[in-house]
Design a protein around this motif. Structure first.
Motif, PDB file in Angstrom:
ATOM      1  N   GLU A 278       0.800  -1.224   0.000  1.00 28.40           N
ATOM      2  CA  GLU A 278       0.000   0.000   0.000  1.00 28.40           C
ATOM      3  C   GLU A 278       0.832   1.272   0.000  1.00 28.40           C
ATOM      4  O   GLU A 278       0.320   2.357  -0.291  1.00 28.40           O
ATOM      5  CB  GLU A 278      -0.916   0.003   1.237  1.00 28.40           C
ATOM      6  N   MET A 279       2.101   1.169   0.336  1.00 27.72           N
ATOM      7  CA  MET A 279       2.884   2.390   0.502  1.00 27.72           C
ATOM      8  C   MET A 279       3.573   2.830  -0.787  1.00 27.72           C
ATOM      9  O   MET A 279       4.021   2.009  -1.574  1.00 27.72           O
ATOM     10  CB  MET A 279       3.933   2.221   1.613  1.00 27.72           C
ATOM     11  N   PRO A 280       3.676   4.128  -1.031  1.00 31.66           N
ATOM     12  CA  PRO A 280       4.454   4.634  -2.166  1.00 31.66           C
ATOM     13  C   PRO A 280       5.938   4.495  -1.838  1.00 31.66           C
ATOM     14  O   PRO A 280       6.323   4.325  -0.678  1.00 31.66           O
ATOM     15  CB  PRO A 280       4.041   6.102  -2.246  1.00 31.66           C
ATOM     16  N   TYR A 281       6.775   4.569  -2.868  1.00 31.18           N
ATOM     17  CA  TYR A 281       8.199   4.389  -2.646  1.00 31.18           C
ATOM     18  C   TYR A 281       8.827   5.564  -1.900  1.00 31.18           C
ATOM     19  O   TYR A 281       9.869   5.423  -1.262  1.00 31.18           O
ATOM     20  CB  TYR A 281       8.923   4.171  -3.984  1.00 31.18           C
ATOM     21  N   ILE A 282       8.206   6.729  -1.987  1.00 30.32           N
ATOM     22  CA  ILE A 282       8.711   7.883  -1.228  1.00 30.32           C
ATOM     23  C   ILE A 282       8.474   7.625   0.263  1.00 30.32           C
ATOM     24  O   ILE A 282       7.364   7.313   0.683  1.00 30.32           O
ATOM     25  CB  ILE A 282       7.996   9.178  -1.662  1.00 30.32           C
ATOM     26  N   GLY A 283       9.523   7.741   1.043  1.00 32.24           N
ATOM     27  CA  GLY A 283       9.398   7.482   2.475  1.00 32.24           C
ATOM     28  C   GLY A 283       9.295   6.004   2.800  1.00 32.24           C
ATOM     29  O   GLY A 283       8.808   5.621   3.874  1.00 32.24           O
ATOM     30  N   PHE A 284       9.783   5.148   1.915  1.00 29.19           N
ATOM     31  CA  PHE A 284       9.675   3.693   2.044  1.00 29.19           C
ATOM     32  C   PHE A 284      10.276   3.189   3.356  1.00 29.19           C
ATOM     33  O   PHE A 284       9.611   2.504   4.137  1.00 29.19           O
ATOM     34  CB  PHE A 284      10.386   3.048   0.847  1.00 29.19           C
ATOM     35  N   VAL A 285      11.544   3.543   3.619  1.00 25.77           N
ATOM     36  CA  VAL A 285      12.231   3.036   4.815  1.00 25.77           C
ATOM     37  C   VAL A 285      11.619   3.585   6.104  1.00 25.77           C
ATOM     38  O   VAL A 285      11.357   2.816   7.041  1.00 25.77           O
ATOM     39  CB  VAL A 285      13.747   3.314   4.736  1.00 25.77           C
ATOM     40  N   PRO A 286      11.372   4.900   6.229  1.00 26.61           N
ATOM     41  CA  PRO A 286      10.741   5.384   7.467  1.00 26.61           C
ATOM     42  C   PRO A 286       9.393   4.724   7.762  1.00 26.61           C
ATOM     43  O   PRO A 286       9.080   4.420   8.914  1.00 26.61           O
ATOM     44  CB  PRO A 286      10.573   6.889   7.207  1.00 26.61           C
ATOM     45  N   LYS A 287       8.601   4.477   6.716  1.00 28.72           N
ATOM     46  CA  LYS A 287       7.305   3.862   6.934  1.00 28.72           C
ATOM     47  C   LYS A 287       7.444   2.394   7.342  1.00 28.72           C
ATOM     48  O   LYS A 287       6.689   1.899   8.189  1.00 28.72           O
ATOM     49  CB  LYS A 287       6.446   3.998   5.677  1.00 28.72           C
ATOM     50  N   LEU A 288       8.416   1.712   6.751  1.00 29.30           N
ATOM     51  CA  LEU A 288       8.673   0.340   7.170  1.00 29.30           C
ATOM     52  C   LEU A 288       9.183   0.303   8.610  1.00 29.30           C
ATOM     53  O   LEU A 288       8.804  -0.575   9.391  1.00 29.30           O
ATOM     54  CB  LEU A 288       9.693  -0.333   6.242  1.00 29.30           C
ATOM     55  N   THR A 289      10.061   1.240   8.933  1.00 33.84           N
ATOM     56  CA  THR A 289      10.585   1.306  10.299  1.00 33.84           C
ATOM     57  C   THR A 289       9.445   1.463  11.295  1.00 33.84           C
ATOM     58  O   THR A 289       9.410   0.777  12.328  1.00 33.84           O
ATOM     59  CB  THR A 289      11.577   2.480  10.450  1.00 33.84           C
ATOM     60  N   LYS A 290       8.515   2.327  10.995  1.00 38.13           N
ATOM     61  CA  LYS A 290       7.366   2.529  11.880  1.00 38.13           C
ATOM     62  C   LYS A 290       6.560   1.248  12.024  1.00 38.13           C
ATOM     63  O   LYS A 290       6.128   0.885  13.136  1.00 38.13           O
ATOM     64  CB  LYS A 290       6.493   3.652  11.333  1.00 38.13           C
ATOM     65  N   ALA A 291       6.382   0.534  10.900  1.00 38.45           N
ATOM     66  CA  ALA A 291       5.598  -0.706  10.935  1.00 38.45           C
ATOM     67  C   ALA A 291       6.286  -1.780  11.765  1.00 38.45           C
ATOM     68  O   ALA A 291       5.641  -2.491  12.552  1.00 38.45           O
ATOM     69  CB  ALA A 291       5.374  -1.215   9.510  1.00 38.45           C
ATOM     70  N   PHE A 292       7.607  -1.894  11.609  1.00 43.43           N
ATOM     71  CA  PHE A 292       8.326  -2.946  12.313  1.00 43.43           C
ATOM     72  C   PHE A 292       8.557  -2.633  13.788  1.00 43.43           C
ATOM     73  O   PHE A 292       8.670  -3.545  14.605  1.00 43.43           O
ATOM     74  CB  PHE A 292       9.677  -3.206  11.643  1.00 43.43           C
ATOM     75  N   MET A 293       8.668  -1.368  14.134  1.00 39.05           N
ATOM     76  CA  MET A 293       8.999  -0.999  15.507  1.00 39.05           C
ATOM     77  C   MET A 293       7.768  -0.766  16.375  1.00 39.05           C
ATOM     78  O   MET A 293       7.878  -0.430  17.550  1.00 39.05           O
ATOM     79  CB  MET A 293       9.879   0.265  15.505  1.00 39.05           C
ATOM     80  N   THR A 294       6.592  -0.949  15.803  1.00 38.26           N
ATOM     81  CA  THR A 294       5.352  -0.731  16.556  1.00 38.26           C
ATOM     82  C   THR A 294       4.996  -1.970  17.376  1.00 38.26           C
ATOM     83  O   THR A 294       5.011  -3.090  16.856  1.00 38.26           O
ATOM     84  CB  THR A 294       4.191  -0.399  15.600  1.00 38.26           C
ATOM     85  N   GLY A 295       4.684  -1.770  18.632  1.00 40.22           N
ATOM     86  CA  GLY A 295       4.212  -2.859  19.484  1.00 40.22           C
ATOM     87  C   GLY A 295       5.206  -3.996  19.585  1.00 40.22           C
ATOM     88  O   GLY A 295       6.413  -3.800  19.634  1.00 40.22           O
TER      89      GLY A 295
END
Length: 277
Positions: free
Chosen positions: A143-160
């Motif tokens: 669902e995510m665009p390539y812009i901001g790919f790593v920060p958004k993945l980081t948020k997903a992986f580091m949550t909870g």
């Protein structure tokens, strides 16, 4: 149908003691930092695939804790590198619950780049199915665009309590940082490394050995196997057993030794176990 990774007992298996012994020696001899390779070669129809199935059956009985899988690259749809890796990934995840986060994300991005007009849905992309952590992350990636790919993945992986948090800290963020900027061919070339690194993490954590049977190996590039070798080198007792259908191909792979591969007393002569070139 897929490769037979749970072969049943069939007719009595005889006259292959030399080849069984070569496999057993590779399986039991531990050499630090050596990733072993066993090659069985010869003309078609002399029993190499039957031998591979027998080795798998014996693994199930004698080494039940060993992680193993098989793929027959004689199947045309498996001859694309990324497809072969995806098939192996599915077999290992289903049978041993091995997760492949680096490979899964790389495969998802690769699929998006090679199918730009096709929406990523459960119907056409099997990684999105299920309620497991892998499927959840793949839905986020899709669902995510390539812009901001790593920060958004980081948020997903580091949550909870995300089960991949440690993997992301250890290597995921660094390995995948430039993934969106790569061309599909460049991602494809990196896929064996992603796959093998994920496999290595599991083997080290669980302290297990692994055997990979690649039947009709010559159908794929040498790059496929060499990349896996390189990434798994530090895992002491991982073995790739490769069946090659002709002596000529075996010579090209630089794994042959002297002697006729089709002599009556030895129909498929195994090459010496070696480290990769």
């Amino acid at each position: 149908s897929g490769p037979d990774t749970n072969p049943k007992a069939g007719k009595k298996f005889t006259d292959r003691e030399t080849f069984l012994a070569a496999f057993q020696n590779a399986l039991t001899t531990k050499v630090k930092d050596e990733h072993k390779l066993v090659v069985y070669y010869g003309v078609g129809g002399i029993g190499k695939t039957t031998l591979r199935k027998e080795l798998g059956k014996r693994l199930e009985v004698e080494k039940p804790d060993t992680v193993w899988t098989a793929i027959d690259l004689d199947t045309p749809t498996y001859r694309e590198q990324e497809t072969a890796l995806f098939v192996l990934r599915n077999q290992l995840h289903e049978k041993f619950k091995i997760n492949f986060p680096s490979f899964d994300i790389a495969y998802t991005v690769y699929w998006q780049k090679t199918h730009p007009q096709t929406p990523l849905t459960k119907d056409n992309f099997p990684l999105l199915t299920g309620a497991n952590a892998v499927a959840g992350i793949m839905r986020v990636v899709g669902e995510m665009p390539y812009i901001g790919f790593v920060p958004k993945l980081t948020k997903a992986f580091m949550t909870g309590g995300n089960v991949f948090r440690e993997w992301w800290r250890k290597r995921g963020e660094k390995e995948l940082a430039n993934l969106p900027s790569l061309e599909p061919k460049e991602i494809s070339l990196r896929m064996p490394m992603f796959w093998a690194s994920d496999m290595k993490d599991f083997l080290e954590e669980k302290k297990k050995d692994a055997v990979l049977f690649l039947d009709t190996y010559e159908a794929l590039w040498d790059h496929f196997v060499y990349s896996i070798f390189k990434s798994l080198r530090q895992t002491d007792n991982t073995i790739i057993t490769i069946k090659i259908t002709s002596a000529e191909t075996s010579a090209r792979a630089r794994q042959t030794r002297s002697g006729s591969p089709t002599s009556p007393s030895s129909r498929s002569r195994p090459a010496k176990c070696t480290s990769p070139p």
